[in-house]
Design an enzyme around this catalytic site. Structure first.
Site, mmCIF file in Angstrom:
data_model
loop_
_atom_site.group_PDB
_atom_site.id
_atom_site.type_symbol
_atom_site.label_atom_id
_atom_site.label_comp_id
_atom_site.label_asym_id
_atom_site.label_seq_id
_atom_site.Cartn_x
_atom_site.Cartn_y
_atom_site.Cartn_z
ATOM 1 N N LYS A 106 46.265 25.520 41.389
ATOM 2 C CA LYS A 106 45.509 25.018 40.238
ATOM 3 C C LYS A 106 45.379 26.162 39.237
ATOM 4 O O LYS A 106 44.698 27.154 39.490
ATOM 5 C CB LYS A 106 44.124 24.525 40.661
ATOM 6 C CG LYS A 106 43.236 24.199 39.469
ATOM 7 C CD LYS A 106 41.838 23.799 39.853
ATOM 8 C CE LYS A 106 40.883 24.024 38.686
ATOM 9 N NZ LYS A 106 39.512 23.616 38.968
ATOM 10 N N ALA A 193 36.494 18.864 36.159
ATOM 11 C CA ALA A 193 35.325 19.490 35.530
ATOM 12 C C ALA A 193 34.472 18.489 34.772
ATOM 13 O O ALA A 193 34.973 17.629 34.057
ATOM 14 C CB ALA A 193 35.698 20.632 34.587
ATOM 15 N N GLY A 194 33.171 18.628 34.945
ATOM 16 C CA GLY A 194 32.209 17.864 34.173
ATOM 17 C C GLY A 194 31.608 16.665 34.875
ATOM 18 O O GLY A 194 30.604 16.118 34.416
ATOM 19 N N ASN A 215 33.471 19.808 42.042
ATOM 20 C CA ASN A 215 32.838 20.747 42.964
ATOM 21 C C ASN A 215 31.312 20.674 42.835
ATOM 22 O O ASN A 215 30.607 20.232 43.726
ATOM 23 C CB ASN A 215 33.351 22.165 42.692
ATOM 24 C CG ASN A 215 32.925 23.179 43.742
ATOM 25 O OD1 ASN A 215 33.645 24.134 44.002
ATOM 26 N ND2 ASN A 215 31.788 23.022 44.399
#
Lengths: 265, 78
Positions: A106, A193-194, A215
């Site tokens: 990643k 993300a987010g 995460n």
């Protein structure tokens, strides 16, 4: 007639994954909680970071890769904390050595430490170098459809636009640009993300994303293991809703019960 | 005095190890360095002067004065 709800697996660079939820290993209390949450998420792909080993401290301290076995999960090393293409490429090479030649990474190259927003100039340069060096590159990027396409052209095997800032839990702030990326992409698109809660993940999947990577949404929930399970169901539900193709929106009402045969008719 | 300086220079070898200066009396191999740090058998990766040194070459790779060594491992991340 029974309708099939059989879904195709997520395929990234020829690798097949049953789960479309990818999860990180940061911010947990300990490795026990990390392992329990990831188990509950049913994720196949698990990200981790590469950092200097603490020398001269406790060499017997537990290792993440003991808790998250490379034989059970597909490990996805990230380049978090890298601000230049050069550092990101070095990190990927270290990760490949760490995982005995495993070449799926990643890529994320950050712009500044306040927003953690991707530096797309450095990201594009790193992507090109890594692909030429034989890496399969899943790339974290901004929600810019042109940049997403440029990353795809450089050979990235998956494009991963942010929903909102890393660790913010603000969900999908710009579904319109995400839709543009989805419309034109020829490689898997994953929101990375987010994500803050289950409905954010479900929405991304309903829009047609191929997967979601998260995460903090799990690790920073008050009950991470339960949230991991919620995310599993959200991603599955969103995916099935996408495949089922939602009803058209309409401005007027439409009764679900028939008018005919009413007792007042 | 001059002799002392030469002895000192020959005895002390300095490398940068994970960003910190580290001194050795001789020039260890990477395998010896890893062993001395108690990291044998651990899942680590090593680069010397920004180049990966594969595990299979640790035993035959000897460190030189001024080398910069990075030893990394996996930690939690997203």
């Amino acid at each position: 007639m029974t309708q099939s709800i059989q879904d195709a697996p997520l395929i990234v660079a020829g690798r097949r994954f049953a789960s479309r939820l990818l999860v990180g290993t940061g911010k947990y209390r300990d490795f026990e909680e990390t392992a329990a949450a990831i188990d509950a998420s049913a994720a196949d792909v698990v990200t981790f970071a590469v950092r200097r080993t603490n020398l001269g401290q406790n060499p017997d301290e537990p290792n993440l890769l003991d808790a998250i076995s490379p034989s059970r999960y597909t490990l996805l090393p990230n380049t978090a904390g890298c601000y230049t293409a050069k550092d990101a490429v070095r990190t990927c090479k270290l990760a490949r050595e760490l995982l005995d030649g495993h070449n799926l990474v990643k890529l994320e190259v950050l712009g500044d430490d306040k927003t953690l927003y991707p530096n797309v100039v450095e990201t594009l340069a790193a992507a090109e170098t890594l692909v030429n060096d034989g890496f399969d590159v899943m790339v974290y990027t901004s929600d810019d459809p042109i940049v997403a396409k440029e990353l795809e052209r450089r050979g990235c095997c998956a494009v991963m636009p942010l929903g909102s800032l890393i660790g913010s839990g603000n969900g999908l702030l710009n579904p319109a640009t995400l839709a543009l990326i989805l419309e034109h992409a020829e490689v898997p698109v994953l929101v990375d993300a987010g994500i803050g809660t289950a409905s954010d993940a479900a929405l991304a999947m309903e829009m047609g994303c191929d997967g979601v990577l998260m995460n903090s949404a799990i690790a920073h929930a008050r009950h991470p293991v339960m949230m991991a399970h919620a995310m599993r169901k959200a991603v599955e539900a969103g995916r099935e809703a996408f495949l089922a193709e939602r009803m058209p929106r309409r401005q007027s009402a439409s009764p679900s019960s028939p008018f005919a045969g009413r007792i007042n008719g | 005095m001059r002799l002392l300086e030469i002895c000192f220079r020959e005895a002390a070898m300095q490398i940068q190890l994970n960003g910190e200066p580290s001194h050795f009396d001789d020039e260890p191999t990477l395998a010896q360095l890893v062993d001395s740090l108690g990291l044998s058998g651990r899942r680590i990766a090593i680069e010397v002067n920004e180049e990966i040194v594969p595990r299979s070459l640790h035993a035959q790779t000897r460190l030189r004065d001024g080398d910069s060594v990075e030893i990394v491992h996996a930690i939690g991340g997203g």
